[in-house]
Design a protein around this motif. Structure first.
Motif, PDB file in Angstrom:
ATOM      1  N   LEU A   1       0.462  -1.268   4.707  1.00  0.00           N
ATOM      2  CA  LEU A   1      -0.656  -0.326   4.703  1.00  0.00           C
ATOM      3  C   LEU A   1      -0.324   0.958   5.451  1.00  0.00           C
ATOM      4  CD1 LEU A   1      -3.668  -2.775   5.281  1.00  0.00           C
ATOM      5  CD2 LEU A   1      -2.795  -1.829   3.137  1.00  0.00           C
ATOM      6  N   ALA A   2       0.529   0.852   6.472  1.00  0.00           N
ATOM      7  CA  ALA A   2       0.893   2.041   7.249  1.00  0.00           C
ATOM      8  C   ALA A   2       1.642   3.043   6.374  1.00  0.00           C
ATOM      9  CB  ALA A   2       1.734   1.656   8.461  1.00  0.00           C
ATOM     10  N   ARG A   3       2.491   2.550   5.481  1.00  0.00           N
ATOM     11  CA  ARG A   3       3.237   3.454   4.601  1.00  0.00           C
ATOM     12  C   ARG A   3       2.285   4.149   3.631  1.00  0.00           C
ATOM     13  NH1 ARG A   3       9.033   1.813   2.452  1.00  0.00           N
ATOM     14  NH2 ARG A   3       7.850   0.768   0.829  1.00  0.00           N
ATOM     15  N   ALA A   4       1.322   3.413   3.087  1.00  0.00           N
ATOM     16  CA  ALA A   4       0.352   4.026   2.177  1.00  0.00           C
ATOM     17  C   ALA A   4      -0.476   5.085   2.904  1.00  0.00           C
ATOM     18  CB  ALA A   4      -0.554   2.957   1.579  1.00  0.00           C
ATOM     19  N   ARG A   5      -0.868   4.802   4.149  1.00  0.00           N
ATOM     20  CA  ARG A   5      -1.634   5.784   4.933  1.00  0.00           C
ATOM     21  C   ARG A   5      -0.790   7.026   5.198  1.00  0.00           C
ATOM     22  NH1 ARG A   5      -3.768   1.179   7.652  1.00  0.00           N
ATOM     23  NH2 ARG A   5      -2.109   1.295   9.228  1.00  0.00           N
ATOM     24  N   THR A   6       0.495   6.819   5.489  1.00  0.00           N
ATOM     25  CA  THR A   6       1.390   7.957   5.734  1.00  0.00           C
ATOM     26  C   THR A   6       1.512   8.811   4.483  1.00  0.00           C
ATOM     27  OG1 THR A   6       2.666   6.732   7.387  1.00  0.00           O
ATOM     28  CG2 THR A   6       3.725   8.646   6.376  1.00  0.00           C
ATOM     29  N   ALA A   7       1.709   8.171   3.331  1.00  0.00           N
ATOM     30  CA  ALA A   7       1.830   8.907   2.073  1.00  0.00           C
ATOM     31  C   ALA A   7       0.553   9.695   1.775  1.00  0.00           C
ATOM     32  CB  ALA A   7       2.145   7.952   0.930  1.00  0.00           C
ATOM     33  N   ALA A   8      -0.597   9.068   2.029  1.00  0.00           N
ATOM     34  CA  ALA A   8      -1.870   9.756   1.806  1.00  0.00           C
ATOM     35  C   ALA A   8      -2.015  10.960   2.734  1.00  0.00           C
ATOM     36  CB  ALA A   8      -3.029   8.785   2.004  1.00  0.00           C
ATOM     37  N   ALA A   9      -1.602  10.793   3.983  1.00  0.00           N
ATOM     38  CA  ALA A   9      -1.688  11.891   4.951  1.00  0.00           C
ATOM     39  C   ALA A   9      -0.786  13.056   4.561  1.00  0.00           C
ATOM     40  CB  ALA A   9      -1.316  11.385   6.342  1.00  0.00           C
ATOM     41  N   LEU A  10       0.283  12.765   3.822  1.00  0.00           N
ATOM     42  CA  LEU A  10       1.188  13.818   3.360  1.00  0.00           C
ATOM     43  C   LEU A  10       0.650  14.563   2.151  1.00  0.00           C
ATOM     44  CD1 LEU A  10       4.574  11.876   3.648  1.00  0.00           C
ATOM     45  CD2 LEU A  10       3.817  13.766   5.109  1.00  0.00           C
ATOM     46  N   GLY A  11      -0.475  14.078   1.598  1.00  0.00           N
ATOM     47  CA  GLY A  11      -1.066  14.722   0.435  1.00  0.00           C
ATOM     48  C   GLY A  11      -0.655  14.114  -0.883  1.00  0.00           C
ATOM     49  N   ALA A  12      -0.124  12.881  -0.843  1.00  0.00           N
ATOM     50  CA  ALA A  12       0.354  12.242  -2.067  1.00  0.00           C
ATOM     51  C   ALA A  12      -0.753  11.592  -2.880  1.00  0.00           C
ATOM     52  CB  ALA A  12       1.422  11.195  -1.727  1.00  0.00           C
ATOM     53  N   GLY A  13      -1.960  11.473  -2.308  1.00  0.00           N
ATOM     54  CA  GLY A  13      -3.047  10.831  -3.017  1.00  0.00           C
ATOM     55  C   GLY A  13      -4.014  10.172  -2.062  1.00  0.00           C
ATOM     56  N   THR A  14      -4.757   9.218  -2.585  1.00  0.00           N
ATOM     57  CA  THR A  14      -5.749   8.518  -1.780  1.00  0.00           C
ATOM     58  C   THR A  14      -5.462   7.030  -1.734  1.00  0.00           C
ATOM     59  OG1 THR A  14      -8.117   7.972  -1.603  1.00  0.00           O
ATOM     60  CG2 THR A  14      -7.245   8.325  -3.819  1.00  0.00           C
ATOM     61  N   GLU A  15      -5.821   6.418  -0.610  1.00  0.00           N
ATOM     62  CA  GLU A  15      -5.692   4.956  -0.500  1.00  0.00           C
ATOM     63  C   GLU A  15      -6.827   4.224  -1.211  1.00  0.00           C
ATOM     64  OE1 GLU A  15      -4.489   3.528   3.602  1.00  0.00           O
ATOM     65  OE2 GLU A  15      -5.196   5.576   4.025  1.00  0.00           O
ATOM     66  N   ASP A  16      -7.858   4.937  -1.589  1.00  0.00           N
ATOM     67  CA  ASP A  16      -8.995   4.313  -2.260  1.00  0.00           C
ATOM     68  C   ASP A  16      -8.561   3.723  -3.598  1.00  0.00           C
ATOM     69  OD1 ASP A  16     -10.529   5.195  -0.152  1.00  0.00           O
ATOM     70  OD2 ASP A  16     -11.259   6.985  -1.210  1.00  0.00           O
ATOM     71  N   ALA A  17      -9.092   2.543  -3.907  1.00  0.00           N
ATOM     72  CA  ALA A  17      -8.783   1.911  -5.184  1.00  0.00           C
ATOM     73  C   ALA A  17      -9.455   2.680  -6.313  1.00  0.00           C
ATOM     74  CB  ALA A  17      -9.261   0.466  -5.176  1.00  0.00           C
ATOM     75  N   PRO A  18      -8.821   2.784  -7.460  1.00  0.00           N
ATOM     76  CA  PRO A  18      -9.457   3.475  -8.596  1.00  0.00           C
ATOM     77  C   PRO A  18     -10.681   2.700  -9.078  1.00  0.00           C
ATOM     78  CG  PRO A  18      -7.416   2.405  -9.273  1.00  0.00           C
ATOM     79  CD  PRO A  18      -7.474   2.299  -7.778  1.00  0.00           C
ATOM     80  N   GLU A  19     -11.669   3.426  -9.605  1.00  0.00           N
ATOM     81  CA  GLU A  19     -12.902   2.785 -10.061  1.00  0.00           C
ATOM     82  C   GLU A  19     -12.705   2.035 -11.367  1.00  0.00           C
ATOM     83  OE1 GLU A  19     -15.917   5.747 -10.242  1.00  0.00           O
ATOM     84  OE2 GLU A  19     -15.946   6.083  -8.059  1.00  0.00           O
ATOM     85  N   GLY A  20     -11.723   2.409 -12.117  1.00  0.00           N
ATOM     86  CA  GLY A  20     -11.427   1.730 -13.380  1.00  0.00           C
ATOM     87  C   GLY A  20      -9.955   1.901 -13.707  1.00  0.00           C
ATOM     88  N   PRO A  21      -9.537   1.517 -14.910  1.00  0.00           N
ATOM     89  CA  PRO A  21      -8.129   1.662 -15.274  1.00  0.00           C
ATOM     90  C   PRO A  21      -7.673   3.126 -15.222  1.00  0.00           C
ATOM     91  CG  PRO A  21      -9.260   0.220 -16.822  1.00  0.00           C
ATOM     92  CD  PRO A  21     -10.321   0.849 -15.969  1.00  0.00           C
ATOM     93  N   VAL A  22      -6.518   3.356 -14.633  1.00  0.00           N
ATOM     94  CA  VAL A  22      -5.930   4.696 -14.599  1.00  0.00           C
ATOM     95  C   VAL A  22      -5.092   4.900 -15.856  1.00  0.00           C
ATOM     96  CG1 VAL A  22      -5.907   4.769 -12.074  1.00  0.00           C
ATOM     97  CG2 VAL A  22      -3.903   3.892 -13.318  1.00  0.00           C
ATOM     98  N   ASP A  23      -4.624   6.122 -16.044  1.00  0.00           N
ATOM     99  CA  ASP A  23      -3.787   6.395 -17.216  1.00  0.00           C
ATOM    100  C   ASP A  23      -2.426   5.729 -17.098  1.00  0.00           C
ATOM    101  OD1 ASP A  23      -5.712   8.009 -18.484  1.00  0.00           O
ATOM    102  OD2 ASP A  23      -5.121   9.742 -17.283  1.00  0.00           O
TER     103      ASP A  23
END
Length: 361
Positions: A34-56
């Motif tokens: 989880l720490a790596r995902a938080r780091t990536a999110a803090a760098l602006g790579a995206g969000t840790e939030d789960a998608p609401e439905g299927p992504v592309d």
């Protein structure tokens, strides 16, 4: 592509996420750490939030040994319309995925030919893949929509798509990536117990050969475990060349003139074959390797010196095609080797001398 899920936020996953997010794609990030995902999110790579439905598109960026399980889990959960992985080995994971009985039409194996000696999200950059080959290994089962999503990903990362058979890819990377890593490590290992006097003589040649030996061993164990056969085949050929070269060098020590002549011929043979192979390595923009002139400039180890020399070259209207820096052992100075088109070398040399730079032959 409007949405993507990146599974695994190491160097490759985070770099792809940064590129996608920077071009308007809504990126969701997940990682067992989880720490790596938080780091990536803090760098602006995206969000840790789960998608609401299927992504592309779901991008699986985990070590090769974990690719089949991670893909199968994601596909059974229906998290995306299309799925791909970015592992550096393709044949084995694809066969394991087929054995798991998942829908192969929604999957395509890919491999971006880019990386660094450092790993983890902090080493990631949005431009990591720019201009680099990105291999796609579609099969007859691959849905056209999934192939198009993969091609869109490659385009958004500004890479160059290359379509290959999965097993042909594995043989190719054994030659151009996996074996060089092992040989670089073997050469660097000779330095571990070398006399300090010898180590102080290290120049640009040994730095070039051992650069990738700084890579993470754990990552490479994962890669080599997934592609051992093709790598062993290439190494067997290298081993045969080594044995022949050792015999040729021993012959050079012989008092017999004919044996010395044969030894010199043997060494020359391997060097010339090396010349021929090096000439096949693609140069700038994938074209045939160009022959450049080198302008060598003495430079002090002070902030802004590199920027100043590039600015002076730009003012002279000269494009720097490549650059190398050779540091002087124990001194606050180094030699910058500026590679330019042959016709530009005299112009650059004159301009740099005029601006007070000390050139070396």
């Amino acid at each position: 592509m409007r949405t993507a899920l990146v599974i695994g936020t190491g160097l490759i996953g985070t770099s792809a996420a940064l590129a996608l997010a920077g071009r308007g794609v809504a990126v969701h990030l997940t990682d067992h750490d989880l720490a790596r995902a938080r780091t990536a999110a803090a760098l602006g790579a995206g969000t840790e939030d789960a998608p609401e439905g299927p992504v592309d598109l779901a991008v699986v960026a985990v070590p090769p040994a974990h690719v089949p399980a991670a893909l199968a889990e994601a596909m059974r959960a229906g998290v995306a319309r299309g799925y791909l992985d970015v592992a550096s080995v393709k044949g084995g994971p694809r066969r394991e995925l087929e054995a798991l009985g998942v829908d192969m039409s929604a999957y395509i194996g890919t491999h971006p030919m880019a990386g660094k000696e450092r790993s983890g999200p902090l080493a990631a950059t949005a431009d990591l893949f720019e201009g680099r080959p990105w291999v796609l290994t579609p099969t007859r089962e691959t849905d056209t929509e999934v192939l198009n999503l993969a091609l869109e990903l490659v385009a958004l990362c500004r890479a160059v798509p290359v379509v290959m058979d999965a097993d042909a890819h594995d043989r190719a990377v054994a030659l151009v990536s996996h074996t060089p890593q092992l040989i670089s490590s073997m050469v660097a290992a000779r330095l571990a117990d070398a006399d300090e006097t010898a180590v102080r003589l290290c120049g640009q040649g040994i730095r070039d050969v051992t650069r990738i030996a700084a890579s993470d061993p754990r990552m490479w164990i994962d890669i080599l475990t997934a592609n051992p056969g093709p790598v062993a085949d290439v190494l067997a050929g290298v081993s045969a060349d080594l044995e022949e070269t050792v015999r040729a060098l021993r012959a050079l020590q012989s008092p017999d003139e004919d044996k010395r002549r044969d030894g010199a011929s043997g060494v020359e043979n391997v060097l010339r074959r090396g010349n021929a192979g090096r000439e096949r390595v693609p140069g700038k923009h994938g074209a045939a390797p160009a022959v450049y002139e080198t302008v060598a400039v003495l430079i002090s180890d002070r902030p802004g010196e590199l920027a100043r020399i590039f600015a002076d070259a730009g003012s002279a209207g000269v494009n720097i095609e490549d650059v190398r820096i050779e540091h002087a052992t124990g001194q606050q100075a180094g030699l910058v080797q500026l590679m330019v088109e042959p016709s530009a070398a005299p112009v650059l040399s004159a301009a740099l001398r005029e601006r007070g730079w000390a050139l070396r032959q």
